[in-house]
Design a protein around this motif. Structure first.
Motif, mmCIF file in Angstrom:
data_model
loop_
_atom_site.group_PDB
_atom_site.id
_atom_site.type_symbol
_atom_site.label_atom_id
_atom_site.label_comp_id
_atom_site.label_asym_id
_atom_site.label_seq_id
_atom_site.Cartn_x
_atom_site.Cartn_y
_atom_site.Cartn_z
ATOM 1 N N VAL A 1 -86.276 29.154 8.896
ATOM 2 C CA VAL A 1 -86.493 29.819 10.173
ATOM 3 C C VAL A 1 -86.858 31.276 9.923
ATOM 4 N N ALA B 1 -89.111 31.526 15.362
ATOM 5 C CA ALA B 1 -88.389 31.590 16.632
ATOM 6 C C ALA B 1 -88.410 33.007 17.172
ATOM 7 N N CYS C 1 -80.865 28.067 16.003
ATOM 8 C CA CYS C 1 -81.825 27.945 14.892
ATOM 9 C C CYS C 1 -81.132 27.557 13.593
#
Length: 141
Positions: free
Chosen positions: A90, A58, A79
């Protein structure tokens, strides 16, 4: 084989990119218009299943001094929600200037101004994911 997802998370839209099976290149997938949290989970469950993904990269928005601001906290909260519900990990990548770079690519590609909005989030996600893939390859050498 597992493919890695790249996300450019905004308040209304999320740009999505996916790696190739070898983890060498990032391809733009689509831009998703956010809904309720349950709508989002249904959508991303399908995406994770389709691409056999367990890793999300991300973009983390920072100001030009490298400081995290309000949008960075929103991104991390979202996230964390996805990671818990999708059982994914993540990884955050600094996304400074990816929107500007995406606009430049679209302009050079001849995309008309009014059409750029349709592609900018997906292109940003692709750049974020490609930066991660390139960094990972460099670390393996």
């Amino acid at each position: 084989m597992e493919r890695i997802l790249g996300l450019d998370i905004g308040d209304k839209y999320i740009g999505i990119a996916v790696s190739d099976a070898l983890g060498i290149t990032a391809q733009g997938y689509r831009t998703y218009k956010r809904g309720t949290r349950e709508d989002d989970i249904r959508f991303f469950t399908d995406v994770v299943t389709q691409f056999n993904s367990h890793t999300i990269v991300a973009g983390l928005p920072k100001d030009l001094n490298g400081e995290e601001q309000v949008q960075a906290r929103k991104t991390k909260n979202y996230c964390n929600f996805l990671a818990k519900r999708l059982n994914c990990s993540v990884i955050y990548m600094d996304e400074r200037l990816t929107t500007k770079a995406s606009q430049s690519v679209l302009i050079k590609g001849g995309v008309h101004r009014k059409d750029r909005k349709k592609y900018i989030d997906t292109m940003s996600a692709q750049l974020i994911l490609q930066m991660y893939l390139d960094k990972s390859k460099a670390c393996m050498k």
